[in-house]
Design an enzyme around this catalytic site. Structure first.
Site, PDB file in Angstrom:
ATOM      1  CE  LYS A  13      -2.168  -1.130   3.842  1.00 56.39           C
ATOM      2  NZ  LYS A  13      -1.637  -2.461   4.225  1.00 56.39           N
ATOM      3  NE  ARG A  87      -4.169  -1.600  10.365  1.00 51.45           N
ATOM      4  CZ  ARG A  87      -3.151  -1.025   9.732  1.00 51.45           C
ATOM      5  NH1 ARG A  87      -3.236   0.197   9.285  1.00 51.45           N
ATOM      6  NH2 ARG A  87      -2.033  -1.698   9.538  1.00 51.45           N
ATOM      7  NE  ARG A 126       7.605  -3.032   5.766  1.00 54.30           N
ATOM      8  CZ  ARG A 126       6.300  -2.850   5.870  1.00 54.30           C
ATOM      9  NH1 ARG A 126       5.564  -2.579   4.813  1.00 54.30           N
ATOM     10  NH2 ARG A 126       5.715  -2.972   7.043  1.00 54.30           N
ATOM     11  NE  ARG A 160       6.426  -0.765  10.130  1.00 55.66           N
ATOM     12  CZ  ARG A 160       5.229  -0.870   9.564  1.00 55.66           C
ATOM     13  NH1 ARG A 160       5.003  -0.306   8.400  1.00 55.66           N
ATOM     14  NH2 ARG A 160       4.272  -1.541  10.166  1.00 55.66           N
ATOM     15  NE  ARG A 171       2.435  -5.274  11.088  1.00 53.75           N
ATOM     16  CZ  ARG A 171       3.640  -5.272  10.497  1.00 53.75           C
ATOM     17  NH1 ARG A 171       4.673  -5.817  11.103  1.00 53.75           N
ATOM     18  NH2 ARG A 171       3.786  -4.710   9.333  1.00 53.75           N
TER      19      ARG A 171
HETATM   20  P1  ADP Z   1       1.189  -2.336   8.122  1.00 54.07           P
HETATM   21  O1  ADP Z   1       2.489  -2.312   7.394  1.00 54.07           O
HETATM   22  O2  ADP Z   1       1.067  -3.500   9.063  1.00 54.07           O
HETATM   23  O3  ADP Z   1       0.021  -2.190   7.209  1.00 54.07           O
HETATM   24  P2  ADP Z   1       0.975   0.393   9.267  1.00 54.07           P
HETATM   25  O4  ADP Z   1       2.251   1.085   9.046  1.00 54.07           O
HETATM   26  O5  ADP Z   1      -0.195   0.829   8.444  1.00 54.07           O
HETATM   27  O6  ADP Z   1       1.207  -1.168   9.150  1.00 54.07           O
HETATM   28  O7  ADP Z   1       0.543   0.462  10.808  1.00 54.07           O
HETATM   29  C1  ADP Z   1       1.412   0.037  11.837  1.00 54.07           C
HETATM   30  C2  ADP Z   1       0.645  -0.120  13.159  1.00 54.07           C
HETATM   31  O8  ADP Z   1      -0.001   1.138  13.486  1.00 54.07           O
HETATM   32  C3  ADP Z   1      -0.489  -1.128  13.131  1.00 54.07           C
HETATM   33  O9  ADP Z   1      -0.046  -2.438  13.363  1.00 54.07           O
HETATM   34  C4  ADP Z   1      -1.386  -0.581  14.260  1.00 54.07           C
HETATM   35  O10 ADP Z   1      -0.853  -0.877  15.526  1.00 54.07           O
HETATM   36  C5  ADP Z   1      -1.281   0.914  14.075  1.00 54.07           C
HETATM   37  N1  ADP Z   1      -2.327   1.447  13.153  1.00 54.07           N
HETATM   38  C6  ADP Z   1      -2.110   2.054  11.940  1.00 54.07           C
HETATM   39  N2  ADP Z   1      -3.266   2.420  11.378  1.00 54.07           N
HETATM   40  C7  ADP Z   1      -4.259   2.048  12.237  1.00 54.07           C
HETATM   41  C8  ADP Z   1      -5.678   2.131  12.222  1.00 54.07           C
HETATM   42  N3  ADP Z   1      -6.337   2.678  11.179  1.00 54.07           N
HETATM   43  N4  ADP Z   1      -6.367   1.656  13.277  1.00 54.07           N
HETATM   44  C9  ADP Z   1      -5.739   1.088  14.323  1.00 54.07           C
HETATM   45  N5  ADP Z   1      -4.405   0.962  14.404  1.00 54.07           N
HETATM   46  C10 ADP Z   1      -3.654   1.426  13.373  1.00 54.07           C
END
Ligand code: ADP
Ligand code: ZN
Length: 213
Positions: A13, A87, A126, A160, A171
């Site tokens: 994404k 989400r 990554r 990360r 996740r």
């Molecule tokens: P990923 O690479 O897993 O898609 P993101 O960078 O989008 O991860 O998000 C990292 C973390 O931030 C998530 O695992 C969660 O803890 C938190 N997070 C991000 N966006 C949201 C959301 N919309 N609702 C709840 N938690 C979120």
């Protein structure tokens, strides 16, 4: 145009959002990036969410909705790319209300389909540029041999804290339990466009352009 990029962690994404920003003048709104920035700057909210994020769980709807709400106050540019938000169904409802209040609407939801084995392989390989956030992958898009970011010339790269197998498993489970119902939600609204996220970066970008065109 306002769109959501929907898909499991590691679906690509963020990579595609950056391409859309460059090519289409859109603005990426990544709640993950916003939460990581809040952690780095040491705000009270950032401290509160740190442990939750590292474990791979979702932070509260209230916090992420608040973050998005702030951004919608600013410049709307060529529209927004929502990346990692919504989400949950509650977040999806809140986004609909917020957009309506700002006199705009959602145009499409792009679902990026990638199987679990590929997700694990991608995420554990990554890294990102410490200055500009450009995403690299040890297998498919390695850091240039001269050690300099191809986008900004930066020389510091980060992995990360939540890109390890254990929090990745959480996740993924959070995604299937809480986020994947959004596929049906947006399908029912006639807004869902699904693309194969397994191909090369440019091929996926081409598919996305196709479903948005
Ligand atoms: P990923 O690479 O897993 O898609 P993101 O960078 O989008 O991860 O998000 C990292 C973390 O931030 C998530 O695992 C969660 O803890 C938190 N997070 C991000 N966006 C949201 C959301 N919309 N609702 C709840 N938690 C979120
Ligand atoms: Zn860079």
């Amino acid at each position: 145009m306002n769109i959501i990029l929907l898909g499991p962690p590691g679906a690509g994404k963020g990579t595609q959002a950056r391409i859309l920003e460059e090519g289409w003048g859109m603005i990426q709104l990544s709640t993950g990036d916003m939460l990581r920035a809040a952690r780095t700057s040491g705000t009270a909210m950032g401290q509160k969410v740190a442990a939750i994020m590292d474990a791979g769980e979702l932070v509260t709807d209230e916090i992420v909705i608040g973050l998005i709400e702030e951004k919608l106050e600013g410049d709307h540019g060529g529209g927004f790319i929502f990346d990692g938000f919504p989400r949950t169904l509650a977040q999806a409802d809140a986004l609909g209300d917020l957009l309506e209040r700002h006199g705009t609407t959602l145009d499409a939801v792009v679902e990026m389909q990638v199987d679990d084995a590929a997700l694990v392989a991608r995420i554990t390989a990554r890294s990102t540029c410490g200055s500009c956030g450009e995403v690299y992958n040890d297998n498919t898009k390695p850091i240039p041999a001269d050690g300099k970011c191809s986008n900004c010339g930066g020389t510091e790269f980060k992995r990360r804290a939540d890109d390890n197998e254990e929090s990745l498993r959480t996740r993924l489970m959070e995604y299937y339990k809480k986020t994947s119902p959004l596929i049906g939600y947006y399908y029912a609204k006639g807004q869902l466009r699904s693309v194969d996220g397994l191909g090369e970066i440019d091929a996926v970008a081409g598919e996305i352009a196709g479903v948005l065109g």
